[in-house]
Enzyme design. Structure first.
Site, PDB file in Angstrom:
ATOM      1  N   GLU A 120       0.969  -0.757  -0.122  1.00  0.00           N
ATOM      2  CA  GLU A 120      -0.376  -0.403   0.000  1.00  0.00           C
ATOM      3  C   GLU A 120       0.863   1.428  -0.073  1.00  0.00           C
ATOM      4  O   GLU A 120       0.198   2.033  -1.073  1.00  0.00           O
ATOM      5  CB  GLU A 120      -0.898   0.245   0.973  1.00  0.00           C
ATOM      6  CG  GLU A 120      -2.256  -0.808   1.029  1.00  0.00           C
ATOM      7  CD  GLU A 120      -1.737  -2.197   2.134  1.00  0.00           C
ATOM      8  OE1 GLU A 120      -0.666  -2.736   1.150  1.00  0.00           O
ATOM      9  OE2 GLU A 120      -2.506  -3.731   1.142  1.00  0.00           O
ATOM     10  N   HIS A 156     -11.371  -3.546  10.063  1.00  0.00           N
ATOM     11  CA  HIS A 156     -12.397  -3.866   8.404  1.00  0.00           C
ATOM     12  C   HIS A 156     -14.077  -2.613   9.065  1.00  0.00           C
ATOM     13  O   HIS A 156     -14.571  -3.180   7.478  1.00  0.00           O
ATOM     14  CB  HIS A 156     -13.142  -4.675   8.636  1.00  0.00           C
ATOM     15  CG  HIS A 156     -11.694  -6.120   7.663  1.00  0.00           C
ATOM     16  ND1 HIS A 156     -10.317  -5.632   7.606  1.00  0.00           N
ATOM     17  CD2 HIS A 156     -11.916  -6.506   6.723  1.00  0.00           C
ATOM     18  CE1 HIS A 156      -9.764  -6.745   7.446  1.00  0.00           C
ATOM     19  NE2 HIS A 156     -10.932  -6.904   6.106  1.00  0.00           N
TER      20      HIS A 156
END
Lengths: 361, 320
Positions: A64, A133
């Site tokens: 990322e 999440h």
């Protein structure tokens, strides 16, 4: 179906915006973990790889931070990358590149270069996604000068704001709530932009101002409609739409009429962007406030997975309604109030966005 | 290598050396009010690599950027003015020593977050290939930076897409005061890069001919589409990590090591390679020294006579 009546879902609106931007400008590239895969980021990138080819629609290594930097480099050379994180939580791995480079490059180098880049991040809740999440981290990004942070709520705005973000010469954090994805709305076929600095009045009342972010704006709208229908209480509902810049003027305009302010957010309580709205309104319009502002946000804990523990975790329409009633000292001992509570009853289990939802996410 | 190339490599190194010595001499005046990392002792890498590039090729650098900026052709006046915080500086005073830029010569920017610019170099190379250009991009970084995850993420992507980027690792053995053997296992850095799929080589970073030779091969290969290249150069940092002084009083390097490091001065060492008679050598060096001193004096004058920004000047250009 005529253009005036055409309704499409939020995910399709996002896909359409990407498609149009890519068709109009070959410098637009889309990259992210899963972008060209069969699930296509909840359908938002479906068909793009086939249409624009593997040089412009990429899957990416699980890197990322590196990929964010690589997109920044590509942007410095004139590309317009759209980087996608299926969960906002993944973007934390890329904080260095977003905060130290993307946000500051234009400023640090005296305006000699800029980073036209969009980073899509999906926030959400439910179905036991747990602590890593389901975060809503808009205030973390909104704290950084040089970033723009936007949270479209309606499919109309999702398309118009994504087009505006892609065409913007600055880095834009584009935050989509998972529970908005199936919502349908009128979305024009045209190529249009929605400004990245304006809140929108979703419901005009006058008794209380409810300023809300992302999914909370949709909840606030349902509350305003229910209050009007059952108790003849009329609230202003503002969809804030952006967290940086903040359209504080819009909030102050509403508060000047109502004198009461509630701010609803999808994020943790402490340090939330809701707190910033309250701070700025209090600093600038203290004299207009007839009562202490109210912040509606999540508990200052990571969200646990078990649905037995999350039953009352999230504030919802009932929480917002009760806050409105408290501020105007409404009588709850009425049949109207009972009807309001009935209308606000959840239509689905608390850990799913709607009755049709079937796991997994 | 023809004689004119040798002279220009020598000149490039000498110029970096004299500029940084002038900075060191004036730093104590406390008018250049920003951190400053000098590359004295490491000039050959900047000079040799940049000499292998075309003007339209791009370079990214780190906190120790003066040499890279100057070797790529960055404007000296604007660099000195930047260190003094002037409006005429290359960043208008917003950056200082650790943030240099001169887009007119392909110097894309330097920043002090270790590893921060490495993926940007890969991104520029990626954009260049998407546009079917012939640009080659260089990322300069140190041995400490090689420990950053983002560097390995960058190499992985560059190798996957065969991008025209050259990773140049300047191994001076230190991260501030911490030796490489306290931070990395005993294995060659460039072999790790090779394992990522890069064409990798290592060489003596104090020998500008060797640097130039390896860089030229790497640039040619990258330009021909053979993918990313990795160059590791051993070098020696003469002075403190940050600041104008020697810091050998801290005894972090042995006397033997210091003596050896200084004896391998890339600038002095190169005089013999010029292959001139003592008379010719003296005359050439004398004229180079004079020319460089004149340029440096003019640059400091430029900075001292430059307009200064005010407080409000920092409240603009946040967004395009």
């Amino acid at each position: 179906m005529s253009d005036q009546t055409r309704k499409i879902a939020y995910t399709e609106a996002v896909r359409e915006a990407l498609d149009e931007c890519m068709a109009r400008d070959d410098k637009v590239i889309v990259i992210g973990e899963g972008v060209p895969d069969p699930k296509a980021i909840f359908g938002t990138t479906r068909g793009l790889a086939e249409k624009y080819g593997p040089r412009r629609v990429f899957d990416m290594p699980l890197a990322e931070n590196g990929m964010t930097g690589i997109c920044i480099g590509a942007a410095l050379r004139g590309m317009r990358p759209v980087l996608v994180h299926q969960r906002i939580d993944f973007s934390l791995l890329a904080m260095d590149q977003m905060v130290n480079n993307a946000a500051k490059w234009h400023y640090m180098f005296d305006g000699k270069a800029s980073v036209p880049m969009v980073i899509r991040m999906i926030i959400g809740r439910g179905w036991g996604q747990g602590a890593q999440h389901s975060q809503s981290l808009q205030s973390m990004f909104a704290q950084v000068p040089g970033l723009k942070v936007v949270l479209p709520v309606t499919p109309h705005d999702a398309k118009g704001m994504l087009i505006a973000a892609v065409e913007d010469d600055n880095p834009v954090i584009f935050i989509e709530h998972r529970w908005l994805q199936q919502i349908e709305d009128h979305v024009p076929r045209d190529h249009y932009r929605v400004p990245l600095n304006e809140a929108r009045l979703l419901f005009e009342g006058g008794a209380v101002t409810v300023a809300a972010f992302s999914y909370a704006a949709l909840e606030a709208l349902s509350v305003a409609k229910a209050l009007a229908a059952t108790m003849a209480i009329y609230a202003d509902v503002l969809d804030m739409r952006t967290a940086r810049p903040l359209d504080i003027e819009a909030v102050i305009r509403s508060v000047s009429r109502t004198g009461h302010l509630i701010v609803a957010d999808t994020a943790f309580h402490t340090g939330s962007i809701a707190g910033e709205v309250i701070a700025q309104v209090t600093e600038r319009a203290f004299g207009m406030l007839k009562s202490a502002p109210v912040r509606i946000a999540l508990p200052d804990f990571p969200v646990p997975t078990s649905h037995f523990m999350t039953e009352d975790w999230y504030p919802g329409p009932q929480t917002i309604a009760e806050a409105v009633l408290d501020l105007i000292d409404a009588d709850r001992g009425t049949e109207d109030y009972a009807r309001l509570c009935t209308v606000l009853q959840p239509q689905s289990r608390h850990d799913t966005p709607n009755r049709d939802f079937v796991g997994p996410f | 290598m023809n004689p004119s190339d040798s002279v220009s490599l020598y000149r490039s190194m000498l110029r970096i050396r004299r500029v940084e010595e002038a900075l060191a001499a004036r730093y104590a005046e406390q008018e250049m009010r920003c951190p400053m990392h000098l590359c004295i002792g490491q000039e050959a890498i900047a000079a040799g690599v940049c000499a292998a590039l075309e003007r339209s090729d791009s370079v990214f650098s780190n906190h120790r950027a003066h040499g890279h900026y100057l070797a790529k052709g960055g404007n000296l006046n604007r660099m000195i003015a930047e260190l003094y915080g002037c409006s005429t500086g290359c960043c208008g005073g917003r950056g200082g020593s650790m943030h240099l830029i001169d887009l007119s010569v392909g110097f894309m920017g330097s920043t002090p977050i270790v590893g921060g610019t490495v993926p940007l170099a890969v991104g520029v190379a990626w954009a260049a290939t998407l546009k079917a250009g012939r640009e080659v991009v260089v990322a300069f970084f140190g041995d400490g930076c090689f420990e950053e995850g983002v560097v390995h993420e960058s190499m992985n992507f560059a190798a996957l897409h065969k991008l025209p980027v050259i990773f140049v690792c300047e191994d001076n053995d230190f991260s501030v005061y911490t030796r490489r053997d306290a931070r990395q296992p005993d294995r060659p850095i460039h072999e790790v890069a090779a394992a990522h799929g890069l064409r990798a080589a290592s060489g003596n970073g104090s020998d500008v001919d060797e640097v130039f030779g390896l860089a030229t091969e790497a640039v040619d290969r990258a330009r021909l589409g053979e993918g990313p290249q990795f160059l590791e150069f051993r070098t020696y940092r003469w002075r403190e990590h940050c600041g104008p002084n020697f810091d050998d009083e801290f005894d972090y390097r042995s006397e033997h090591e210091i003596k050896k490091g200084l004896s391998e001065c890339p600038v002095d060492f190169y005089k013999s390679r010029l292959a001139l008679t003592p008379g010719q050598e003296e005359s050439l060096i004398d004229s180079l020294e004079k020319e460089i001193k004149k340029e440096i004096d003019a640059a400091f004058r430029f900075a001292q006579e430059s307009a200064l920004p005010g407080v409000g000047d920092g409240l603009s250009k946040l967004y395009v």
